[in-house]
Scaffold this active site. Structure first.
Site, short mmCIF file in Angstrom:
data_model
loop_
_atom_site.label_atom_id
_atom_site.label_comp_id
_atom_site.label_asym_id
_atom_site.label_seq_id
_atom_site.Cartn_x
_atom_site.Cartn_y
_atom_site.Cartn_z
N SER A 198 -11.06 4.77 -5.79
CA SER A 198 -10.22 4.65 -4.59
C SER A 198 -11.04 4.91 -3.33
CB SER A 198 -9.07 5.66 -4.65
OG SER A 198 -8.37 5.67 -3.42
N TYR A 211 -5.70 14.35 -6.03
CA TYR A 211 -5.93 12.94 -6.39
C TYR A 211 -7.31 12.49 -5.93
CZ TYR A 211 -5.41 7.84 -5.99
OH TYR A 211 -5.60 6.48 -6.08
P1 NAD Z 1 0.99 1.60 -10.46
O1 NAD Z 1 1.99 2.67 -10.37
O2 NAD Z 1 1.46 0.21 -10.56
O3 NAD Z 1 0.03 1.85 -11.70
C1 NAD Z 1 -0.30 3.12 -12.19
C2 NAD Z 1 0.00 3.12 -13.66
O4 NAD Z 1 -0.53 4.32 -14.22
C3 NAD Z 1 1.48 3.15 -14.00
O5 NAD Z 1 2.00 1.85 -14.11
C4 NAD Z 1 1.50 3.88 -15.33
O6 NAD Z 1 1.62 2.98 -16.40
C5 NAD Z 1 0.14 4.53 -15.41
N1 NAD Z 1 0.27 5.97 -15.68
C6 NAD Z 1 0.51 6.96 -14.80
N2 NAD Z 1 0.60 8.14 -15.44
C7 NAD Z 1 0.39 7.88 -16.76
C8 NAD Z 1 0.35 8.67 -17.93
N3 NAD Z 1 0.52 10.00 -17.90
N4 NAD Z 1 0.14 8.06 -19.11
C9 NAD Z 1 -0.03 6.73 -19.16
N5 NAD Z 1 -0.02 5.93 -18.10
C10 NAD Z 1 0.20 6.51 -16.91
O7 NAD Z 1 0.03 1.79 -9.19
P2 NAD Z 1 -1.40 1.15 -8.82
O8 NAD Z 1 -1.54 1.42 -7.38
O9 NAD Z 1 -1.55 -0.22 -9.32
O10 NAD Z 1 -2.42 2.12 -9.57
C11 NAD Z 1 -3.44 1.67 -10.40
C12 NAD Z 1 -4.72 2.42 -10.09
O11 NAD Z 1 -5.14 2.07 -8.77
C13 NAD Z 1 -4.58 3.94 -10.09
O12 NAD Z 1 -5.71 4.51 -10.74
C14 NAD Z 1 -4.61 4.30 -8.63
O13 NAD Z 1 -5.10 5.59 -8.41
C15 NAD Z 1 -5.53 3.24 -8.11
N6 NAD Z 1 -5.49 3.01 -6.66
C16 NAD Z 1 -4.37 2.52 -6.08
C17 NAD Z 1 -4.36 2.32 -4.72
C18 NAD Z 1 -3.15 1.79 -4.02
O14 NAD Z 1 -3.13 1.78 -2.77
N7 NAD Z 1 -2.11 1.31 -4.72
C19 NAD Z 1 -5.49 2.61 -3.95
C20 NAD Z 1 -6.61 3.10 -4.58
C21 NAD Z 1 -6.61 3.30 -5.94
#
Ligand code: NAD
Ligand code: MG
Length: 306
Positions: A198, A211
């Site tokens: 991230s 985080y």
């Molecule tokens: P999202 O909520 O769609 O995806 C996150 C997924 O993590 C969930 O769908 C869930 O299935 C899984 N998860 C969470 N806790 C869990 C657990 N205990 N066991 C199993 N699965 C679990 O959101 P996203 O934004 O697509 O996130 C995906 C990745 O992208 C993450 O690592 C997040 O930190 C990273 N990220 C997101 C952003 C953003 O702005 N959305 C920015 C930087 C990084």
């Protein structure tokens, strides 16, 4: 997908487009969902590429496991991988079954095999078992995308509960060690591991110190493991998203009152859509990136990053 999905684009990622206006500048209304959140309840809906991502055969016959592949970035990557010719297993929490079923349907509609594996990655036994199940049902494993993540704001360190601290570390970094360790038993030379880090690893928000510090750990893990595995022909890299509109945001990933301006301070002036991340993962998964090892692709709308 629902017909109300007005924010999806039908123009594929290969046409000339202005990145400022390729997607609307969204101003999500204040909203809240309990963790882990549902893609289907996001307002506005996010674009995971169902109607737009066009494959060009870059992952033909590959076998991929994507954690958190039910929604957001993981869902967009799952769809893109399938369109590029891969069979895809996704993990998700049991509460996310409807989102997972939708992604599985898109994968099978794209002519590839979909494997759905619900379970909690904070459990060490699940991290191991899910890899074994994926490898068994896919008939092997040569791409691992460590993407599942937990992001919950805490106003101050004093208000950061131990339970949240531990779950964030369990989900974001310990699970990554465990699933990757299990996957190595199956990965042939040419296998690829891609970790979702991230912008927070470089610019930690004052309300996300737990985080953000897991994301810095992911960066270090990516580089160290890449160094360890390069000689075996297994490449490890990372993708560092900026502000992307996914269910992680309205499940306390941001303070609710900040959602209406989400992503608008980036140089492009808008939040990213999950499908805009997918080509970076496809590139890192495919042999096109054979000399790219221990690197990070920043997909963040222009936010300054190392
Ligand atoms: P999202 O909520 O769609 O995806 C996150 C997924 O993590 C969930 O769908 C869930 O299935 C899984 N998860 C969470 N806790 C869990 C657990 N205990 N066991 C199993 N699965 C679990 O959101 P996203 O934004 O697509 O996130 C995906 C990745 O992208 C993450 O690592 C997040 O930190 C990273 N990220 C997101 C952003 C953003 O702005 N959305 C920015 C930087 C990084
Ligand atoms: Mg989800």
């Amino acid at each position: 997908m629902a017909d109300d999905d007005t924010h999806t684009t039908r123009t594929d990622q290969l046409h000339l487009q202005n990145p400022v206006s390729r997607y609307p500048t969204i101003s999500p209304p204040e909203q809240h969902q309990p963790e882990p959140g549902r893609e289907s309840e996001l307002e506005p809906r996010a674009d995971i590429g169902e109607f737009s991502y066009r494959g060009t055969g870059r992952l033909e016959a590959r076998k991929a496991l994507i954690t958190g592949g039910d929604s957001g970035i993981g869902a967009a990557v799952a769809i893109a991988f399938a369109r590029e010719g891969a069979d895809v297993a996704i993990t998700y929490l049991p509460d996310e079954e409807p989102d997972a079923a939708r992604v599985a349907r898109i994968i099978t509609d794209s002519g590839r095999k979909a494997v759905t594996l619900p379970g909690d990655l904070t459990r060490a036994d699940f991290c191991r078992d899910v890899v074994e199940q994926a490898a068994e049902q896919l008939g092997g494993l040569d791409i691992l995308v460590n993407n599942a993540g937990k992001q919950v704001v805490a106003t101050s360190l004093e208000e950061l509960p131990d339970e949240q601290l531990e779950q964030t570390y369990q989900t974001n970094i310990l699970a990554m060690f465990r699933t990757t360790r299990a996957a190595l038993a199956h990965m042939p030379p040419g296998g690829t591991i891609i970790n979702t880090t991230s912008i927070e690893a470089y610019m930690p928000a004052p309300t996300l110190i737990d985080y953000a510090s897991t994301k810095a750990a992911i960066n270090n893990f990516t580089k160290g493991l890449a160094n360890q595995l390069a000689c075996k022909g297994i490449r490890v890299n990372a993708v560092a998203p900026g502000p992307i509109w996914t269910p992680i945001q309205p499940t306390d990933g941001q303070p609710k009152e900040k959602l209406p301006e989400f992503g608008q301070s980036t140089p492009l002036g808008r939040a990213g859509q999950p499908t805009e991340l997918a080509p970076a993962y496809v590139f890192l998964a495919s042999p096109e990136s054979s000399y790219v090892v221990g690197s990070t692709i920043h997909v963040n709308g222009g936010m300054p990053s190392p």
